[in-house]
Design a protein around this motif. Structure first.
Motif, PDB file in Angstrom:
ATOM      1  N   LEU A 170      40.819  17.428   8.600  1.00 15.60           N
ATOM      2  CA  LEU A 170      40.980  19.335   8.451  1.00 15.60           C
ATOM      3  C   LEU A 170      42.201  19.266   7.931  1.00 15.60           C
ATOM      4  O   LEU A 170      41.817  20.383   7.061  1.00 15.60           O
ATOM      5  CB  LEU A 170      40.770  19.941   9.959  1.00 15.60           C
ATOM      6  CG  LEU A 170      40.954  20.690   9.779  1.00 15.60           C
ATOM      7  CD1 LEU A 170      39.993  21.940   9.713  1.00 15.60           C
ATOM      8  CD2 LEU A 170      40.685  21.326  12.101  1.00 15.60           C
ATOM      9  N   GLN A 182      42.814  21.150   4.252  1.00 17.02           N
ATOM     10  CA  GLN A 182      43.129  22.422   4.313  1.00 17.02           C
ATOM     11  C   GLN A 182      44.316  22.772   3.351  1.00 17.02           C
ATOM     12  O   GLN A 182      44.721  23.158   2.468  1.00 17.02           O
ATOM     13  CB  GLN A 182      43.258  23.184   5.813  1.00 17.02           C
ATOM     14  CG  GLN A 182      44.083  24.541   6.163  1.00 17.02           C
ATOM     15  CD  GLN A 182      43.592  25.174   5.809  1.00 17.02           C
ATOM     16  OE1 GLN A 182      42.110  25.217   5.854  1.00 17.02           O
ATOM     17  NE2 GLN A 182      43.896  26.028   4.921  1.00 17.02           N
ATOM     18  N   ILE A 227      36.162  25.651   5.299  1.00 13.42           N
ATOM     19  CA  ILE A 227      35.954  24.338   5.902  1.00 13.42           C
ATOM     20  C   ILE A 227      34.435  24.677   7.275  1.00 13.42           C
ATOM     21  O   ILE A 227      34.346  23.920   7.612  1.00 13.42           O
ATOM     22  CB  ILE A 227      37.909  23.489   6.178  1.00 13.42           C
ATOM     23  CG1 ILE A 227      38.159  23.338   4.980  1.00 13.42           C
ATOM     24  CG2 ILE A 227      37.060  22.799   7.425  1.00 13.42           C
ATOM     25  CD1 ILE A 227      39.553  22.566   5.732  1.00 13.42           C
ATOM     26  N   VAL A 283      31.960  22.859   8.202  1.00 11.70           N
ATOM     27  CA  VAL A 283      31.244  22.463   9.478  1.00 11.70           C
ATOM     28  C   VAL A 283      30.030  22.549  10.140  1.00 11.70           C
ATOM     29  O   VAL A 283      29.092  21.561  10.651  1.00 11.70           O
ATOM     30  CB  VAL A 283      32.846  22.618  10.885  1.00 11.70           C
ATOM     31  CG1 VAL A 283      32.162  22.214  11.382  1.00 11.70           C
ATOM     32  CG2 VAL A 283      33.848  21.595   9.649  1.00 11.70           C
TER      33      VAL A 283
END
Length: 338
Positions: free
Chosen positions: A125, A129, A146, A150
Motif C-alpha cells: 500500500l 501510493q 488503490i 482492493v
C-alpha cells in the motif's frame, strides 16, 4: 553570477513519463531498526524450516524434499512471476491514466521486499501510493485507484470462494465425499466473514480515513463498471491474483509427489490465507505455514508431504522474491521513483 543549480529539473530530452513526475520527495529509506527486523524475520523463517518438520514426521518431510519434481517447482515459479505481471495490469486498469509497465513492475517486485518488514499488504500500500504520487496523480486519485483495486480483488476472491464451495459441495469433484466437503466450505465462509468483520472494525476504530478511501474506491469502481473493457481487465487481473497463488500451491503439492484434487487445494488456499490474514507478523509468517499445513492434512495429504509442500510454496512465493524485490527497491530509489 552563476545560474542556480537545476538538479531536480527534468531535461527536455527526458522521456515523457519522466517529465510528468512532480518534484522529487525524500527517498524511501530503510532504518536500522527495519533492517534488524528483516534479519530477525529471516532467522525466524529458518527456525520454521527446521522446527516444523521436527514437530511432524521429520524423516518423511526430508525424504519428500529430497525427491522434488523440478518441473512442478519450475511451474510454481512461472506462476509467481506471472502474478507480478498481473499485479501491474491490475494497477494500470485501476488508474485512470497510462502508467508504464516497467517502473510499475519494479514497484510490485519491491513490495515483496518491503512486505517482509511490515504486516501483509501494508508495504504494498505504501509503495504504490508513493509511486502513484510521484507519477503525477493527486493523492486523492491515487488512494481511490488503490481502494478500487482492493475492492475488485475482494469481490473476485468472494466469487472464486463461492465457486469452489459450489464445486466441492456439489459432489462433482472426483474422490471427494460430501461429508468432507461441507466442513471445508464452511471453514472458508467463516474465515472470510471473520476477516471481513475484523477489517471493518479496524477501519472504523483506528483508521477513519480508510473508510473515506473505500468510499472513493467504490465511486471509482462504479465509474469503471460503465466501461466494460476496462472492467473486464480490472476484474480479470484481480481474479488472477487469487487464482495464481492457489495454482502455485497446487504445483507445490505436485512437486512433492502428491496428487491432490485441485478444488480441494483451492479451498485450502482460500481458507488458510483468510485465517492467516489476521496475523500481525510480517508476511503472515508462521500463520500461513500452520494454516496451509493443517488444511492439506485435512484433505488427505500425509503430514510429511504436506509440510514439504508448504515449505516449497513459501520458498517460491515468499522468500525467493526477496532478492529481486530488494534490487527493484534500490532501482526505484536510484531513479527517484519513490
Amino acid at each position: 553570477m552563476s545560474a542556480l543549480p537545476t538538479t531536480h529539473q527534468p531535461s527536455r530530452d527526458a522521456p515523457a513519463f519522466t517529465r510528468r513526475f512532480v518534484a522529487p520527495r525524500p527517498p524511501l529509506r530503510l532504518s536500522r531498526r527495519q533492517v534488524g527486523m528483516l534479519v530477525w524475520v529471516s532467522l525466524g523463517a529458518a527456525g520454521v524450516v527446521v522446527v516444523i518438520p521436527q514437530l511432524g514426521e521429520l524423516q518423511a518431510s526430508l525424504a519428500t524434499l529430497s525427491g522434488l519434481v523440478p518441473v512442478w517447482v519450475a511451474a510454481g515459479l512461472a506462476l509467481v512471476a506471472t502474478r507480478y505481471a498481473m499485479a501491474v495490469i491490475s494497477l494500470q486498469a485501476a488508474v485512470d491514466r497510462p502508467i508504464p509497465f516497467g517502473p510499475t513492475l519494479l514497484v510490485q517486485l519491491a513490495s515483496s521486499f518491503i512486505g517482509r518488514l511490515t504486516p501483509e499488504g501494508l508495504g504494498w500500500l505504501v509503495l504504490n501510493q508513493r509511486y502513484l504520487e510521484r507519477a503525477g496523480l493527486p493523492r486523492s486519485a491515487g488512494i481511490a485507484a488503490i481502494a478500487m483495486k482492493v475492492l475488485a480483488g475482494g469481490l473476485s476472491r468472494v466469487i472464486i470462494a463461492l465457486a469452489v464451495v459450489a464445486a466441492i459441495g456439489g459432489g462433482d469433484v472426483p474422490g471427494l465425499q460430501l461429508t468432507r466437503a461441507w466442513p471445508a466450505a464452511f471453514a472458508i465462509v467463516l474465515a472470510l466473514a471473520v476477516a471481513g468483520s475484523l477489517a471493518v472494525r479496524v477501519t472504523r476504530s483506528r483508521a477513519p480515513r480508510a473508510m473515506e478511501s473505500l468510499q472513493s474506491g467504490a465511486r471509482a469502481l462504479h465509474a469503471v463498471l460503465t466501461r466494460p473493457s476496462r472492467a473486464a481487465v480490472l476484474f480479470g487481473s484481480a481474479a488472477s491474483l487469487t487464482l495464481l497463488p492457489a495454482l502455485a500451491l497446487a504445483a507445490s503439492v505436485r512437486a512433492v509427489g502428491v496428487e491432490a484434487d485441485l478444488a480441494s487445494v483451492f479451498a485450502v488456499y482460500l481458507g488458510g490465507s483468510a485465517i492467516a490474514s489476521v496475523s500481525p507478523t510480517p508476511g503472515n509468517l508462521g500463520a500461513v505455514e500452520a494454516a496451509l499445513t493443517a488444511g492439506l492434512t485435512a484433505i488427505g495429504v500425509p503430514i510429511g508431504p504436506a509440510i514439504a509442500a508448504v515449505l516449497v510454496y513459501r520458498l517460491i512465493t515468499f522468500w525467493l522474491p526477496v532478492v529481486p524485490g530488494f534490487l527493484a527497491f534500490r532501482a526505484l530509489q536510484t531513479r527517484n521513483l519513490l
